[in-house]
Design a protein around this motif. Structure first.
Motif, PDB file in Angstrom:
ATOM      1  N   ARG A 141      38.748  28.814  40.248  1.00 42.60           N
ATOM      2  CA  ARG A 141      40.098  29.048  39.940  1.00 42.60           C
ATOM      3  C   ARG A 141      39.716  30.372  39.251  1.00 42.60           C
ATOM      4  NH1 ARG A 141      43.909  25.585  36.026  1.00 42.60           N
ATOM      5  NH2 ARG A 141      43.695  24.384  37.772  1.00 42.60           N
ATOM      6  N   ALA A 142      38.661  30.864  38.714  1.00 39.16           N
ATOM      7  CA  ALA A 142      38.476  32.272  37.826  1.00 39.16           C
ATOM      8  C   ALA A 142      38.444  33.235  39.005  1.00 39.16           C
ATOM      9  CB  ALA A 142      37.264  32.078  36.939  1.00 39.16           C
ATOM     10  N   VAL A 143      37.963  33.050  40.171  1.00 39.97           N
ATOM     11  CA  VAL A 143      37.702  34.273  41.067  1.00 39.97           C
ATOM     12  C   VAL A 143      39.139  34.587  41.578  1.00 39.97           C
ATOM     13  CG1 VAL A 143      37.552  32.720  43.151  1.00 39.97           C
ATOM     14  CG2 VAL A 143      36.357  34.885  42.814  1.00 39.97           C
ATOM     15  N   VAL A 144      40.344  33.881  41.223  1.00 44.03           N
ATOM     16  CA  VAL A 144      41.560  34.387  41.770  1.00 44.03           C
ATOM     17  C   VAL A 144      42.280  34.915  40.464  1.00 44.03           C
ATOM     18  CG1 VAL A 144      43.693  33.501  43.080  1.00 44.03           C
ATOM     19  CG2 VAL A 144      41.316  32.369  43.326  1.00 44.03           C
ATOM     20  N   VAL A 145      41.639  35.192  39.544  1.00 48.21           N
ATOM     21  CA  VAL A 145      42.343  35.732  37.987  1.00 48.21           C
ATOM     22  C   VAL A 145      42.825  37.237  38.480  1.00 48.21           C
ATOM     23  CG1 VAL A 145      41.712  36.760  36.042  1.00 48.21           C
ATOM     24  CG2 VAL A 145      41.431  34.279  36.374  1.00 48.21           C
ATOM     25  N   GLU A 146      42.039  38.144  39.033  1.00 54.31           N
ATOM     26  CA  GLU A 146      42.401  39.439  39.652  1.00 54.31           C
ATOM     27  C   GLU A 146      43.762  39.516  40.454  1.00 54.31           C
ATOM     28  OE1 GLU A 146      42.305  43.232  41.394  1.00 54.31           O
ATOM     29  OE2 GLU A 146      41.965  41.135  42.161  1.00 54.31           O
ATOM     30  N   PRO A 147      43.662  38.738  41.435  1.00 59.41           N
ATOM     31  CA  PRO A 147      44.800  38.623  42.230  1.00 59.41           C
ATOM     32  C   PRO A 147      45.997  38.020  41.382  1.00 59.41           C
ATOM     33  CG  PRO A 147      43.187  37.583  43.555  1.00 59.41           C
ATOM     34  CD  PRO A 147      42.448  37.829  42.397  1.00 59.41           C
ATOM     35  N   LEU A 148      45.788  37.165  40.462  1.00 57.04           N
ATOM     36  CA  LEU A 148      46.877  36.706  39.736  1.00 57.04           C
ATOM     37  C   LEU A 148      47.491  38.096  38.872  1.00 57.04           C
ATOM     38  CD1 LEU A 148      48.887  34.593  38.525  1.00 57.04           C
ATOM     39  CD2 LEU A 148      46.912  34.037  37.074  1.00 57.04           C
ATOM     40  N   ALA A 149      46.434  38.922  38.448  1.00 56.04           N
ATOM     41  CA  ALA A 149      46.931  39.981  37.455  1.00 56.04           C
ATOM     42  C   ALA A 149      47.713  41.170  38.343  1.00 56.04           C
ATOM     43  CB  ALA A 149      45.655  40.931  36.896  1.00 56.04           C
ATOM     44  N   CYS A 150      47.418  40.829  39.673  1.00 58.52           N
ATOM     45  CA  CYS A 150      48.191  41.972  40.596  1.00 58.52           C
ATOM     46  C   CYS A 150      49.593  41.471  40.712  1.00 58.52           C
ATOM     47  CB  CYS A 150      47.403  41.936  42.020  1.00 58.52           C
ATOM     48  SG  CYS A 150      46.026  42.829  42.003  1.00 58.52           S
ATOM     49  N   ALA A 151      49.678  40.167  41.128  1.00 58.03           N
ATOM     50  CA  ALA A 151      50.930  39.202  40.941  1.00 58.03           C
ATOM     51  C   ALA A 151      51.711  39.517  39.842  1.00 58.03           C
ATOM     52  CB  ALA A 151      50.724  37.868  41.588  1.00 58.03           C
ATOM     53  N   LEU A 152      51.185  39.501  38.624  1.00 59.04           N
ATOM     54  CA  LEU A 152      51.986  39.453  37.342  1.00 59.04           C
ATOM     55  C   LEU A 152      52.533  40.943  37.287  1.00 59.04           C
ATOM     56  CD1 LEU A 152      49.927  37.500  34.899  1.00 59.04           C
ATOM     57  CD2 LEU A 152      51.978  36.705  36.170  1.00 59.04           C
ATOM     58  N   ASN A 153      51.830  41.778  37.872  1.00 53.58           N
ATOM     59  CA  ASN A 153      52.397  43.305  37.566  1.00 53.58           C
ATOM     60  C   ASN A 153      53.214  43.626  38.449  1.00 53.58           C
ATOM     61  OD1 ASN A 153      51.728  46.265  37.123  1.00 53.58           O
ATOM     62  ND2 ASN A 153      51.067  46.322  39.166  1.00 53.58           N
ATOM     63  N   ASN A 154      53.297  43.109  39.674  1.00 57.64           N
ATOM     64  CA  ASN A 154      54.634  43.247  40.474  1.00 57.64           C
ATOM     65  C   ASN A 154      55.752  42.231  40.268  1.00 57.64           C
ATOM     66  OD1 ASN A 154      53.687  44.823  43.007  1.00 57.64           O
ATOM     67  ND2 ASN A 154      51.967  44.074  42.363  1.00 57.64           N
ATOM     68  N   ILE A 155      55.544  41.204  39.622  1.00 59.09           N
ATOM     69  CA  ILE A 155      56.722  40.225  39.242  1.00 59.09           C
ATOM     70  C   ILE A 155      57.369  40.857  38.014  1.00 59.09           C
ATOM     71  CG2 ILE A 155      57.196  37.823  38.319  1.00 59.09           C
ATOM     72  CD1 ILE A 155      55.213  36.777  40.245  1.00 59.09           C
ATOM     73  N   GLU A 156      56.494  41.436  37.158  1.00 63.62           N
ATOM     74  CA  GLU A 156      57.271  42.131  35.858  1.00 63.62           C
ATOM     75  C   GLU A 156      58.021  43.264  36.200  1.00 63.62           C
ATOM     76  OE1 GLU A 156      54.638  41.903  32.481  1.00 63.62           O
ATOM     77  OE2 GLU A 156      54.264  39.837  32.394  1.00 63.62           O
ATOM     78  N   ALA A 157      57.317  44.096  37.427  1.00 64.60           N
ATOM     79  CA  ALA A 157      57.915  45.265  37.598  1.00 64.60           C
ATOM     80  C   ALA A 157      59.396  45.001  38.244  1.00 64.60           C
ATOM     81  CB  ALA A 157      57.052  46.058  38.616  1.00 64.60           C
ATOM     82  N   GLY A 158      59.461  43.601  38.893  1.00 64.82           N
ATOM     83  CA  GLY A 158      60.658  43.353  39.324  1.00 64.82           C
ATOM     84  C   GLY A 158      61.707  42.850  38.479  1.00 64.82           C
TER      85      GLY A 158
END
Length: 344
Positions: A141-158
């Motif tokens: 689960r932890a190894v996917v945290v960095e992609p999750l940060a990328c996803a949050l960045n783009n979701i919040e930008a939208g």
């Protein structure tokens, strides 16, 4: 130590490489347990994104603290940690305004691109980019945290809001993470993916979702009755198609990295439909602790379908269709150094 370095021919080789040491007072050396292969890593090998030959690739890493510099106070050897690979200097005009993601001193600090990364047994970074892994969180689960940060960045930008519809273009790992996060935000999610194998993997990931708010579609099904209030192009080359998936007054976010991509946009269409095109860039590192917190509530480990030792890197990248003529046969692939031992 063993490490995978980028060659002049845009291939990678396993080599003996000097083990990094905690030379600076704030340095931390991490013994890598596993590193996810990112779409950016694949893009480097297929010629869609630049990187410096000779660099140790990889940046989505988790592991144990191996050694620390004299000024490190927040971590000690043996701690389980997650690496934030989006570095910033803290002193340039952008950083002083809090825009760490647009640091002007990026040259030589892009982990796995022009600064040695995590496809290796060890990696060294300053303390502020090393985060404690929550108790009870496993490494998958932890190894996917960095992609999750990328996803949050783009979701919040939208500016995605509960009750809206999100169309996620691309059903690779980052697309699935975007869909998970958008669902958590309270959106209805349509995930668009052309590859039949990945379509099936995506459906399996969301099969146990009780609310039915995530559905998987092929592009030819995308004359959707429901269009997106927010459309996120996780591929980075599908802006024109993404505009077609957007509802009136929709927001289209370009997320994927592809330096070869180009698009033709009709300004009149943007004007008449009230569309907005948004480029979010890298995530601001202020989002990283938020991603760690949110990861405790999302089954990110479902994305990890394959793991390979560093010695089998060719098979690992082939599973992600990085080799010419190969189809996708994986969702999230992680590389595991032999020295890391049992990550459980």
């Amino acid at each position: 130590m063993k490490a995978l370095i980028l060659n002049q021919q845009r291939t990678i080789s396993l080599v003996d490489h000097p083990k990094p040491e905690a030379d600076a007072p704030t340095d931390i050396v991490v013994r890598v347990v596993q590193t996810g292969i990112c779409g950016t890593d694949r893009s480097v090998l297929v010629g869609k994104f630049p990187a410096e030959p000779g660099v140790v690739m990889g940046h989505e890493a988790v592991g144990f603290v191996d050694s620390v510099g004299s000024a490190v106070t927040g971590h000690q050897p043996g701690d389980r940690v997650i690496i934030n690979p989006t570095l910033y200097c803290g002193g340039c005009p952008s950083c002083l305004k809090g825009h760490w993601d647009f640091c002007v001193n990026k040259a030589g600090t892009e982990v796995g691109l022009d600064l040695d990364g995590a496809f290796a047994e060890y990696i060294r970074l300053p303390e502020r980019f090393i985060h404690a892994m929550p108790e009870g969180m496993d490494f998958d689960r932890a190894v996917v945290v960095e992609p999750l940060a990328c996803a949050l960045n783009n979701i919040e930008a939208g500016d995605l809001r509960a009750g809206e519809t999100a169309v996620i273009v691309g059903g690779g790992p980052v697309g699935v993470v975007c869909a998970m996060a958008a669902q958590h935000y309270g959106a209805r999610v349509l995930l668009i993916e052309p590859d039949p194998y990945r379509q099936e993997l995506c459906r399996k990931v969301f099969a146990q979702s009780d609310d039915g708010r995530v559905s998987v579609h092929a592009p030819d099904e995308a004359e959707l009755a429901e269009r997106g209030d927010v459309v996120i192009d996780t591929v980075g080359s599908l802006l024109e198609q993404s505009l077609g998936y957007a509802a009136t007054r929709g927001r289209v976010v370009i997320m994927g990295y592809n330096s070869n991509a180009a698009a033709t946009v009709r300004p009149l269409e943007l004007l008449q439909r009230g569309l907005r095109i948004i480029g979010a860039g890298d995530y601001n590192s202020q989002l990283f602790p938020k991603a760690i917190e949110l990861a405790q509530w999302l089954p990110l480990e479902k994305l990890v379908t394959h793991r390979f030792p560093l010695e089998e890197h060719e098979a690992a990248f082939a599973a992600l269709a990085a080799a010419p003529g190969t189809p996708y046969s994986a969702l999230k692939v992680v590389l595991v150094p032999d020295s890391s031992g049992d990550p459980a």
